[in-house]
Design an enzyme around this catalytic site. Structure first.
Site, PDB file in Angstrom:
ATOM      1  N   TYR A  36      40.026   9.608 -94.847  1.00  0.00           N
ATOM      2  CA  TYR A  36      40.449  10.065 -96.169  1.00  0.00           C
ATOM      3  C   TYR A  36      41.961   9.976 -96.265  1.00  0.00           C
ATOM      4  CZ  TYR A  36      41.279  13.078-100.184  1.00  0.00           C
ATOM      5  OH  TYR A  36      41.693  13.572-101.403  1.00  0.00           O
ATOM      6  N   HIS A  69      41.417   9.978-103.660  1.00  0.00           N
ATOM      7  CA  HIS A  69      41.306  10.372-105.064  1.00  0.00           C
ATOM      8  C   HIS A  69      42.553   9.904-105.802  1.00  0.00           C
ATOM      9  CE1 HIS A  69      38.565  13.221-103.089  1.00  0.00           C
ATOM     10  NE2 HIS A  69      37.892  13.151-104.214  1.00  0.00           N
TER      11      HIS A  69
END
Length: 174
Positions: A73, A112
């Protein structure tokens, strides 16, 4: 600005304040103390970007194991505005992708991005990332609050079954 020397360096207790300041300037969200504590422990997954020996960017990642997948991530990847479009983001992202490639055990890498950040979305798409999900109200206290999940997969998807028409086309083209 002329092309300069870009290098990545380790994040340590001694330069952690530079990372904090950089993140305050580059990102619309505030990161808590736990974020910075964790960054100190991830080694190669967090780097400062130096342009001619000046800190101008950083990338911070963590390993995410969920839903039976081992994923990387990207928590943050950014550069100061005057130093954008000099290839610094590319160097940081290539560092992350090299880690994934060298390790060989990541299913994908993801992050994101605010839905209105077209520049970031196009940047990641150049490297094979795809929008795989939209998260409503992902961000607190910033507008728009929605985020896209961008992901680059490493594990090949199982081959799709060919239809009879596709098999016929393939045999006719031989």
């Amino acid at each position: 600005m002329t092309r300069g020397q870009t290098e990545l360096g380790d994040i340590t207790q001694h330069n952690l304040k530079q990372l904090k300041r950089l993140n305050q300037v580059v990102f619309p969200v505030t990161y808590n103390d736990k974020f910075y504590k964790d960054v100190l422990e991830v080694g190669e997954l967090a780097k400062l970007a130096y342009f001619n020996d000046i800190v101008v960017g950083a990338v911070c990642c963590r390993i995410d194991v969920s839903d039976g997948q081992r994923r990387l991530y990207i928590m943050t990847l950014g550069a100061l505005a005057p130093y954008r479009r000099l290839g610094i983001g590319t160097i940081m992202l290539e560092h992350v992708l090299k880690i994934c490639d060298t390790d060989g055990n990541y299913d994908n890498v993801f992050l994101h991005v605010q839905v209105n950040n077209d520049v970031a979305i196009k940047f990641y798409e150049k490297f094979g990332f795809e929008i795989v999900e939209e998260k409503k109200n992902y961000y607190k206290r910033i507008e728009p609050a929605d985020a896209y999940v961008l992901q680059k997969s490493f594990r090949g998807k199982p081959p799709k079954e060919e239809t009879a028409d596709q098999r016929q086309e393939t045999s006719q083209s031989k």
